[in-house]
Structures are given as C-alpha cells and as structure tokens.
Design a protein around this motif. Structure first.
Motif, PDB file in Angstrom:
ATOM      1  N   SER A  77      -7.803 -29.085 -10.148  1.00  0.00           N
ATOM      2  CA  SER A  77      -6.804 -29.770  -9.318  1.00  0.00           C
ATOM      3  C   SER A  77      -5.744 -30.445 -10.177  1.00  0.00           C
ATOM      4  CB  SER A  77      -7.494 -30.804  -8.424  1.00  0.00           C
ATOM      5  OG  SER A  77      -8.203 -31.759  -9.203  1.00  0.00           O
ATOM      6  N   THR A  78      -6.135 -30.930 -11.343  1.00  0.00           N
ATOM      7  CA  THR A  78      -5.160 -31.570 -12.239  1.00  0.00           C
ATOM      8  C   THR A  78      -4.143 -30.583 -12.768  1.00  0.00           C
ATOM      9  OG1 THR A  78      -6.744 -31.274 -14.056  1.00  0.00           O
ATOM     10  CG2 THR A  78      -6.723 -33.411 -12.952  1.00  0.00           C
ATOM     11  N   ASP A  79      -4.491 -29.298 -12.836  1.00  0.00           N
ATOM     12  CA  ASP A  79      -3.531 -28.296 -13.287  1.00  0.00           C
ATOM     13  C   ASP A  79      -2.403 -28.119 -12.283  1.00  0.00           C
ATOM     14  OD1 ASP A  79      -4.873 -27.548 -15.712  1.00  0.00           O
ATOM     15  OD2 ASP A  79      -6.362 -26.521 -14.490  1.00  0.00           O
ATOM     16  N   TYR A  80      -2.656 -28.433 -11.010  1.00  0.00           N
ATOM     17  CA  TYR A  80      -1.607 -28.383  -9.996  1.00  0.00           C
ATOM     18  C   TYR A  80      -0.835 -29.693  -9.930  1.00  0.00           C
ATOM     19  CZ  TYR A  80      -3.760 -24.057  -8.311  1.00  0.00           C
ATOM     20  OH  TYR A  80      -4.245 -22.785  -8.220  1.00  0.00           O
ATOM     21  N   LEU A  81      -1.527 -30.821 -10.128  1.00  0.00           N
ATOM     22  CA  LEU A  81      -0.867 -32.117 -10.081  1.00  0.00           C
ATOM     23  C   LEU A  81      -0.029 -32.370 -11.321  1.00  0.00           C
ATOM     24  CD1 LEU A  81      -3.795 -34.271  -8.650  1.00  0.00           C
ATOM     25  CD2 LEU A  81      -1.757 -33.496  -7.431  1.00  0.00           C
ATOM     26  N   PRO A 245      -0.636 -22.689 -12.765  1.00  0.00           N
ATOM     27  CA  PRO A 245       0.694 -23.227 -12.442  1.00  0.00           C
ATOM     28  C   PRO A 245       1.395 -23.700 -13.705  1.00  0.00           C
ATOM     29  CG  PRO A 245      -1.055 -24.755 -11.779  1.00  0.00           C
ATOM     30  CD  PRO A 245      -1.725 -23.470 -12.158  1.00  0.00           C
ATOM     31  N   SER A 246       2.687 -23.407 -13.790  1.00  0.00           N
ATOM     32  CA  SER A 246       3.431 -23.718 -15.002  1.00  0.00           C
ATOM     33  C   SER A 246       4.841 -24.136 -14.644  1.00  0.00           C
ATOM     34  CB  SER A 246       3.473 -22.497 -15.927  1.00  0.00           C
ATOM     35  OG  SER A 246       4.422 -22.667 -16.960  1.00  0.00           O
ATOM     36  N   ASP A 408       1.676 -31.298  -3.361  1.00  0.00           N
ATOM     37  CA  ASP A 408       0.677 -31.121  -4.407  1.00  0.00           C
ATOM     38  C   ASP A 408       1.261 -31.273  -5.795  1.00  0.00           C
ATOM     39  OD1 ASP A 408      -1.017 -28.506  -2.600  1.00  0.00           O
ATOM     40  OD2 ASP A 408      -1.422 -30.646  -2.707  1.00  0.00           O
ATOM     41  N   TYR A 409       2.577 -31.449  -5.921  1.00  0.00           N
ATOM     42  CA  TYR A 409       3.192 -31.448  -7.228  1.00  0.00           C
ATOM     43  C   TYR A 409       3.722 -32.836  -7.555  1.00  0.00           C
ATOM     44  CZ  TYR A 409       2.779 -26.452  -6.956  1.00  0.00           C
ATOM     45  OH  TYR A 409       2.274 -25.183  -6.847  1.00  0.00           O
ATOM     46  N   GLY A 410       3.695 -33.136  -8.849  1.00  0.00           N
ATOM     47  CA  GLY A 410       4.203 -34.405  -9.317  1.00  0.00           C
ATOM     48  C   GLY A 410       3.226 -35.523  -9.087  1.00  0.00           C
TER      49      GLY A 410
END
Length: 429
Positions: A77-81, A245-246, A408-410
């Motif tokens: 989940s941290t890879d998306y946040l 996600p990148s 979900d971002y930031g």
C-alpha cells in the motif's frame, strides 16, 4: 552452524553486491536483474525494495512453486501512497536454464544461487552457453556448495541434497569458472559465504563458494552481437508480471502532484483565514504576512517581499503575473459564479508561485510551467482565467473539502482537514 543461516548469507551477498554497485552518473540509470532458479522467490523479495532496479526477473522450471509465491512480489500500500521515481517491473517465467530466451539478454546482473549442482554435466555445458554466450550479462554471480567443507557438517554422508548431481572442490569450481570466463570473454573473482571455524579457513574454505563474473570491456554486449535479423527465441512461459506505480507514469505523477497541491493549498488557506479573522476583529498582529492578509481582505493584490524559490527564465513571466501570497479577486469570483449559478461565490485564489514554494510540489513539477500544465489537465482543479492561480471556493474550504481522484496518491490524508467529496467543477473558468 551459521548465524544468520547460510541461505540468508547467500542472498545477502547478492543484495550487498547490488548496494555496492549502484548505477553511477554516466553509467546505467537503473539495473536489470535476473535470478535463474529463483525457486521460492526469496531473493527477488529482497531485491524488490532496491529502487535502482527497474526490471526484476525470476526463472524456474517449477511453475507450481512460482504460483504459490508470486503474491509476495506485488506492491504494498505504501508503494501507491508514496510512489517512487524509479519504475520497477517484476516478471516470473517458467522455463529451463538450458534454453535460450531473448527476453533475458543484456541484463546488468544475472544470479544463479545453488543451481548448477542440480544440472548434469551435459546440461551444465548448455547452461554456460545460454548465460555467457547468449544472455551476455554485464555481471553474473554463481554459487555452489564447496565439497571440501562437507567434512565439517555433522551427520552428512554423500551430497548435501538428494538432487545434487555433483559437488565440487574449490579447485574443480575454479577450473570450470576460469574455462568459461576464457571462452566467453569474462574475468572471474572467487569468494564465498559461511566461513570455516577459526584456524580452518585456509584448509577447507567457505561452505558456499561464489564466482563473480564480469564481462570484459572489449567484449561487445549482446545488443551489438545480435542484429535485427537474428531469430528471436522465446522458450519461457510468462506466469506473472506486475509494474509498480511510478512517478515516471504521467497519470500517477499527475494524481500525486494534484494531491500535494490541494493539501498545501489547504494549509495556506488556513493561515490566510486565521489572519483575516484576526484582522476583522481588529486584533491583527503585526507579523510577517499580516499586511498581506489585510490587503487580501480588501481585494488588493498581494506582493511577496522576497522570492524563496529559484526559478529559471522560463518561469519569470508566470511569476510576474501574480505575487506570492494569498488574495481574493471579486472580479474572477463573479465570473466563475456566473457560469455556475446566479449567486455570487467568494473564492480564495492561491497563486501557483506560492504553491511552488512547497519542496514536494516543486520537485514533482520541475517548473512553474510544468505545474500549470499538469493542473490544466486535471478536471477537478479550477484555475484562474490567466492560469496563474488555483481558485478555491471559500465556503468549501471552510469545510475542508477537496477532491483528489482515487484518493490513493500523495499525502492528502495528512491535511489538517479530512478530505470529503467535492463538487465537480468545470475545467474552464
């Protein structure tokens, strides 16, 4: 006998090698790494956290084992946040290391941890040709048991594993490795993990012996060896593929940037609202920013005392359109209101130049022009007519509401107000 366990030491050797050979300026910007005989994907699970790796591939002949373990390779989940700038792609293939597959050519690092002893001597010859003659990696790390150490392993008779076809002494391993290096244009360095007890290291060596093969500079890479007319071989079956996600992906970057912009705009708005309320009570403190807040309440343009960020020449015009700070312009508010309803809304206009003072916003956008470009493409963000400021309804902000697509971002959830569903604004003002 070993602490940490020997299999962890073997994997840690590879991890340490990657850490010590990170891409440098003028060399590889990111690494492509393949693990042959990846088995339960334990090494891949360690390497996926290294953001210098852009492509991580595992190959094993046991497809059922791969299917049981590939869930551990997915993004957290941290890879998306907190998406990384580096883009990671993980692929798992079912196939034999004695077969050629064009998708594994030209990697920066190929590892083979405790694999070759499971091959027959005939298959070992094919393995050498596939890895060093066809894949042609820049570096290859190959480990295998050291037969001389077996006398120190309590209760061991025969080989260490029932499927081992051979177990070499140090001299036998070095003879094979030097022959392969000479044939295919590599140099090799010998080392190992699992040291012997004190005083016996020279006599028996490491429990696991390791050869680190480096391609000689005069040896052309596979990209130069294989032309476009060479037949592309695809012997492996792709079982699993995932792209993390990148921020290199424009959609991800835009969502993350918009969330940062809205969060910072909320913070600036709260400061301005406090100063305006204090001014209306006649108790405005004479602190830095107080005069600007008073001018803002009067509908005047706010000018910054100094520019805290360094901008290139291409940003000077954009910064010159509006000073740094917060202000309200009734003219723009009325124009925006006429498009939506007969009632007049009050707006807080946050200049892009003020938003760009955020280290995160400036790092993500790169320039004020890029920031405006990203925001213009975001339908949930309303810009002023000249595109120099973000227009936010004052009453909506009082409730702490803003809209970030997907949510979900930031770090929008770290704002002082909880995000709620905002109304759909039109992109044009």
């Amino acid at each position: 006998m070993f602490s940490p366990p020997l299999h962890r030491q073997r994997h840690q050797f590879v991890v340490d090698f990657v850490n010590k050979n990170k891409p440098q300026k003028g060399h590889f910007l990111s690494l492509q790494v393949a693990d042959l005989g990846c088995s339960e994907c334990t090494l891949l699970m360690k390497l996926k956290f290294h953001r210098d790796i852009e492509l991580l591939v595992g190959v094993d002949i046991d497809g059922a084992k791969l299917k049981k373990k590939w869930q551990g390779l997915g993004p957290l989940s941290t890879d998306y946040l907190q998406p990384s700038y580096y883009q990671l792609r993980i692929e798992l293939y079912q196939g034999s290391v004695t077969q050629k597959d064009a998708r594994l050519r030209g990697f920066d690092l190929v590892t083979s941890v405790e694999l070759i002893e499971h091959l027959t001597l005939a298959d070992l010859g094919q393995f050498s040709d596939v890895v060093f003659g066809y894949m042609i990696p820049a570096v290859a790390i190959i480990s295998t048991p050291n037969a001389e150490f077996n006398t120190l392993l309590p209760g061991l008779t025969g080989f260490r594993h029932h499927d081992h076809k051979f177990e070499w002494t140090r001299a036998e391993f070095q003879s094979w490795a030097l022959g392969v290096a000479l044939q295919y244009g590599y140099e090799v360095e010998f080392t190992g993990v699992g040291p012997a007890p004190l005083g016996q290291q020279d006599a028996v060596g490491f429990c696991t012996q390791i050869g680190v093969f480096r391609r000689l500079r005069q040896r052309p890479s596979c990209r130069a060896v294989f032309g476009v007319d060479v037949e592309e071989l695809f012997s492996y079956e792709l079982l699993y593929s995932i792209t993390y996600p990148s921020l290199r992906d424009n959609n991800t970057l835009r969502k993350f940037l918009v969330a940062e912009v809205l969060c910072f705009a909320e913070e600036l708005k709260q400061r301005w609202m406090e100063e305006r309320m204090a001014a209306s009570d006649g108790s405005l403190l004479q602190t830095e920013g107080g005069a600007e807040a008073h001018q803002a309440a009067s509908g005047q343009r706010v000018e910054a005392r100094e520019n805290p960020t360094a901008c290139g020449p291409e940003d000077e015009n954009l910064m010159g359109q509006r000073g740094l700070g917060l202000f309200m312009t009734q003219e723009e508010a009325n124009q925006g209101a006429q498009e939506e309803s007969p009632s007049v809304h009050r707006f807080v206009a946050v200049p892009l130049a003020s938003l760009w003072t955020s280290p995160k916003v400036s790092a993500l956008s790169g320039s004020l022009r890029n920031l405006r470009h990203f925001l213009m493409e975001e339908p949930t963000v309303r810009l002023s007519q000249d595109g120099s400021a973000v227009m936010l309804k004052e009453e909506d902000l009082d409730e702490g509401s803003f809209h970030a697509e997907d949510g979900d971002y930031g770090e929008a959830n770290q704002c002082s107000q909880p995000p709620e569903q905002g109304e759909e604004w039109e992109a044009s003002v």
